[in-house]
Scaffold this motif. Structure first.
Motif, mmCIF file in Angstrom:
data_model
loop_
_atom_site.group_PDB
_atom_site.id
_atom_site.type_symbol
_atom_site.label_atom_id
_atom_site.label_comp_id
_atom_site.label_asym_id
_atom_site.label_seq_id
_atom_site.Cartn_x
_atom_site.Cartn_y
_atom_site.Cartn_z
ATOM 1 N N LEU A 118 0.828 -1.206 0.000
ATOM 2 C CA LEU A 118 0.000 0.000 0.000
ATOM 3 C C LEU A 118 0.862 1.256 0.000
ATOM 4 O O LEU A 118 2.007 1.242 0.433
ATOM 5 C CB LEU A 118 -0.912 0.014 1.239
ATOM 6 C CG LEU A 118 -1.842 -1.178 1.452
ATOM 7 C CD1 LEU A 118 -2.590 -1.020 2.764
ATOM 8 C CD2 LEU A 118 -2.819 -1.333 0.291
ATOM 9 N N SER A 119 0.268 2.348 -0.454
ATOM 10 C CA SER A 119 0.921 3.657 -0.365
ATOM 11 C C SER A 119 0.750 4.212 1.056
ATOM 12 O O SER A 119 -0.010 3.668 1.871
ATOM 13 C CB SER A 119 0.295 4.623 -1.362
ATOM 14 O OG SER A 119 -1.049 4.921 -0.973
ATOM 15 N N GLY A 120 1.459 5.306 1.334
ATOM 16 C CA GLY A 120 1.352 5.923 2.657
ATOM 17 C C GLY A 120 -0.070 6.349 2.984
ATOM 18 O O GLY A 120 -0.569 6.137 4.097
ATOM 19 N N GLY A 121 -0.746 6.957 2.008
ATOM 20 C CA GLY A 121 -2.120 7.398 2.236
ATOM 21 C C GLY A 121 -3.065 6.232 2.472
ATOM 22 O O GLY A 121 -3.982 6.318 3.300
ATOM 23 N N GLN A 122 -2.846 5.119 1.750
ATOM 24 C CA GLN A 122 -3.696 3.939 1.940
ATOM 25 C C GLN A 122 -3.460 3.316 3.311
ATOM 26 O O GLN A 122 -4.409 2.899 3.985
ATOM 27 C CB GLN A 122 -3.412 2.928 0.829
ATOM 28 C CG GLN A 122 -3.947 3.357 -0.528
ATOM 29 C CD GLN A 122 -3.420 2.507 -1.670
ATOM 30 O OE1 GLN A 122 -2.361 1.867 -1.555
ATOM 31 N NE2 GLN A 122 -4.139 2.496 -2.785
ATOM 32 N N MET A 123 -2.205 3.277 3.756
ATOM 33 C CA MET A 123 -1.928 2.741 5.089
ATOM 34 C C MET A 123 -2.568 3.607 6.171
ATOM 35 O O MET A 123 -3.084 3.096 7.166
ATOM 36 C CB MET A 123 -0.418 2.629 5.309
ATOM 37 C CG MET A 123 0.212 1.463 4.580
ATOM 38 S SD MET A 123 1.905 1.108 5.111
ATOM 39 C CE MET A 123 2.788 2.423 4.287
ATOM 40 N N GLN A 124 -2.575 4.919 5.947
ATOM 41 C CA GLN A 124 -3.226 5.788 6.929
ATOM 42 C C GLN A 124 -4.723 5.535 6.974
ATOM 43 O O GLN A 124 -5.339 5.564 8.043
ATOM 44 C CB GLN A 124 -2.939 7.254 6.577
ATOM 45 C CG GLN A 124 -3.376 8.250 7.642
ATOM 46 C CD GLN A 124 -2.736 7.967 8.988
ATOM 47 O OE1 GLN A 124 -3.274 7.197 9.782
ATOM 48 N NE2 GLN A 124 -1.587 8.561 9.244
ATOM 49 N N ARG A 125 -5.331 5.242 5.823
ATOM 50 C CA ARG A 125 -6.760 4.948 5.804
ATOM 51 C C ARG A 125 -7.075 3.606 6.458
ATOM 52 O O ARG A 125 -8.133 3.442 7.071
ATOM 53 C CB ARG A 125 -7.287 4.990 4.360
ATOM 54 C CG ARG A 125 -7.201 6.376 3.739
ATOM 55 C CD ARG A 125 -8.294 6.616 2.721
ATOM 56 N NE ARG A 125 -8.187 5.741 1.562
ATOM 57 C CZ ARG A 125 -7.615 6.067 0.415
ATOM 58 N NH1 ARG A 125 -7.062 7.258 0.284
ATOM 59 N NH2 ARG A 125 -7.592 5.227 -0.593
ATOM 60 N N VAL A 126 -6.150 2.639 6.347
ATOM 61 C CA VAL A 126 -6.328 1.363 7.058
ATOM 62 C C VAL A 126 -6.322 1.611 8.565
ATOM 63 O O VAL A 126 -7.157 1.074 9.301
ATOM 64 C CB VAL A 126 -5.223 0.355 6.678
ATOM 65 C CG1 VAL A 126 -5.348 -0.913 7.533
ATOM 66 C CG2 VAL A 126 -5.305 -0.008 5.207
ATOM 67 N N ALA A 127 -5.371 2.425 9.025
ATOM 68 C CA ALA A 127 -5.302 2.746 10.448
ATOM 69 C C ALA A 127 -6.587 3.439 10.914
ATOM 70 O O ALA A 127 -7.086 3.186 12.022
ATOM 71 C CB ALA A 127 -4.091 3.634 10.730
ATOM 72 N N LEU A 128 -7.133 4.295 10.062
ATOM 73 C CA LEU A 128 -8.380 4.981 10.397
ATOM 74 C C LEU A 128 -9.544 3.992 10.467
ATOM 75 O O LEU A 128 -10.367 4.042 11.398
ATOM 76 C CB LEU A 128 -8.654 6.067 9.350
ATOM 77 C CG LEU A 128 -9.882 6.947 9.559
ATOM 78 C CD1 LEU A 128 -9.772 7.731 10.863
ATOM 79 C CD2 LEU A 128 -10.058 7.908 8.386
ATOM 80 N N ALA A 129 -9.612 3.083 9.488
ATOM 81 C CA ALA A 129 -10.678 2.076 9.495
ATOM 82 C C ALA A 129 -10.576 1.180 10.724
ATOM 83 O O ALA A 129 -11.587 0.831 11.335
ATOM 84 C CB ALA A 129 -10.595 1.230 8.220
ATOM 85 N N ARG A 130 -9.358 0.799 11.104
ATOM 86 C CA ARG A 130 -9.154 -0.043 12.276
ATOM 87 C C ARG A 130 -9.635 0.661 13.552
ATOM 88 O O ARG A 130 -10.164 0.022 14.463
ATOM 89 C CB ARG A 130 -7.667 -0.406 12.405
ATOM 90 C CG ARG A 130 -7.371 -1.371 13.531
ATOM 91 C CD ARG A 130 -5.901 -1.736 13.592
ATOM 92 N NE ARG A 130 -5.051 -0.565 13.795
ATOM 93 C CZ ARG A 130 -3.723 -0.624 13.842
ATOM 94 N NH1 ARG A 130 -3.099 -1.772 13.664
ATOM 95 N NH2 ARG A 130 -3.014 0.469 14.036
ATOM 96 N N ALA A 131 -9.439 1.981 13.614
ATOM 97 C CA ALA A 131 -9.886 2.728 14.783
ATOM 98 C C ALA A 131 -11.407 2.898 14.799
ATOM 99 O O ALA A 131 -12.044 2.822 15.842
ATOM 100 C CB ALA A 131 -9.202 4.092 14.815
ATOM 101 N N LEU A 132 -11.995 3.110 13.615
ATOM 102 C CA LEU A 132 -13.431 3.377 13.539
ATOM 103 C C LEU A 132 -14.285 2.118 13.657
ATOM 104 O O LEU A 132 -15.451 2.187 14.054
ATOM 105 C CB LEU A 132 -13.764 4.092 12.224
ATOM 106 C CG LEU A 132 -13.344 5.555 12.115
ATOM 107 C CD1 LEU A 132 -13.527 6.054 10.689
ATOM 108 C CD2 LEU A 132 -14.153 6.429 13.079
ATOM 109 N N VAL A 133 -13.718 0.954 13.312
ATOM 110 C CA VAL A 133 -14.515 -0.269 13.266
ATOM 111 C C VAL A 133 -15.058 -0.644 14.647
ATOM 112 O O VAL A 133 -16.105 -1.286 14.755
ATOM 113 C CB VAL A 133 -13.691 -1.426 12.650
ATOM 114 C CG1 VAL A 133 -12.686 -1.990 13.662
ATOM 115 C CG2 VAL A 133 -14.604 -2.516 12.125
#
Length: 341
Positions: A118-133
């Motif tokens: 993944l790109s940096g922006g995609q990894m940041q969105r994964v981290a966001l999804a993990r927090a929001l889930v």
């Protein structure tokens, strides 16, 4: 002393930013909210419940860090599902919530990839999804875009605001980047030396700074020493060299001198200057091209008082030549008087 007798409230469902320079106490405030630090006194209430003595894993919060902290051996979906699996949620519920979280951040097609793909922006969105889930009441973010390049950071600012509006979760965001805070926030608390200097909407903080520190930290401004002729209520008459004009009072003072803030872009040049409350002449010393604008460094005519002026660049006219003498002007609402610190 990291945080000094500070008290504030964050409206439910809002995007709230703690903004300030390094070492001002904003990350400590965030860590106390999350349970990673323990305050020496006071209370931390989330949805009315005092969580001061509640462990971090038992608080209705989740955090997104600057460096993502993804598990490299897990897929995107496994990373997002991890917290739910620790909570022993039913398998069907985990699949459903993980899919919803990945769809929210536009990463559903990447569910089976590893973080290294993944790109940096995609990894940041994964981290966001993990927090929001896990559906926290408050999502805490500690400079989560700091590791991204400028263009990607600006894209993620808009994405974060969109996601916050869609989920309705309260976001508390820590940053030293004024542009990030201004772009995304419903309210901003500007911090300095462990205290909040001003808490208000981005526009109010920008247009009506409460202190000299806020005026200088938010946006670009000229800070000019002036003589105070008289103060009458919300306005004051001041003298800058041979020029007298009225300024809005930011902080009251009984001294005979003070500091006036005039934002770069609020000073007008040429024909536009004639329509302003305060008018003067200035000698252009330098012109700096910055893409969408041109910054002029100028001296008030007949003095050594230096001003920086920002003029929009439309691509149709050449910059004003160095050595030119031009008309400048500004309105009283564009200036703020502060006590001389």
């Amino acid at each position: 002393l990291a945080v000094d007798d500070m008290s504030f409230s964050v409206p439910k469902g809002s995007f709230f930013s703690l903004l300030g320079p390094s070492g001002c106490g904003k990350t400590t405030t965030l860590r106390m909210t999350s349970g990673f630090e323990w305050p020496d006194a006071g209370e931390i209430r989330i949805a009315g419940q005092n969580v001061r003595n509640v462990a971090a894993y038992s608080r209705p919060t989740n955090m997104v860090f600057q460096r993502w902290a993804l598990f490299p051996h897990m897929t995107v979906s496994q990373n997002v599902a991890f917290g739910l699996e620790v909570d022993r949620r039913p398998r069907d519920e985990i699949r459903k919530r993980v899919s919803q979280a990945l769809e929210l951040v536009d990463l559903l097609p990447f569910a089976d990839r590893k973080p290294r793909q993944l790109s940096g922006g995609q990894m940041q969105r994964v981290a966001l999804a993990r927090a929001l889930v896990k559906q926290p009441k408050v999502l805490l973010m500690d400079e989560p875009l700091g590791a991204l390049d400028l263009k990607l950071r600006m894209q993620m600012q808009l994405e974060l605001k969109r996601i916050q509006r869609e989920v309705g979760t309260t976001f508390i965001y820590v940053t030293h980047d004024q542009g990030e805070a201004m772009t995304m926030s419903d309210q901003i608390a500007v911090m300095n030396k462990g205290k909040i200097e001003q808490l208000d909407t981005p526009q109010t903080i920008y247009d009506r700074p409460a202190t000299r520190f806020v005026a200088s930290f938010i946006g670009n401004t000229n800070l000019l020493p002036v003589e105070i002729v008289e103060i009458g209520g919300p306005t004051a008459k001041v003298r800058l060299g041979n020029l007298e004009f009225f300024a809005r009072v930011g902080t009251t003072t009984t001294a005979r001198t003070g500091i006036v803030s005039i934002r770069y872009e609020r000073i007008r040049l040429g024909a536009e200057a004639a329509q302003r409350d305060t008018k003067a002449r200035a000698l252009i010393k330098d012109a700096i091209f910055s893409g969408s604008a041109i910054l002029y460094v100028a001296n008030l005519d007949g003095s050594d008082i230096e001003l920086t002026i920002e003029a929009p660049h439309d691509g149709t006219s050449a910059p004003i030549a160095k050595g030119s003498v031009v008309d400048i002007g500004w309105d009283g609402g564009a200036t703020t008087l502060f006590a001389d610190e």
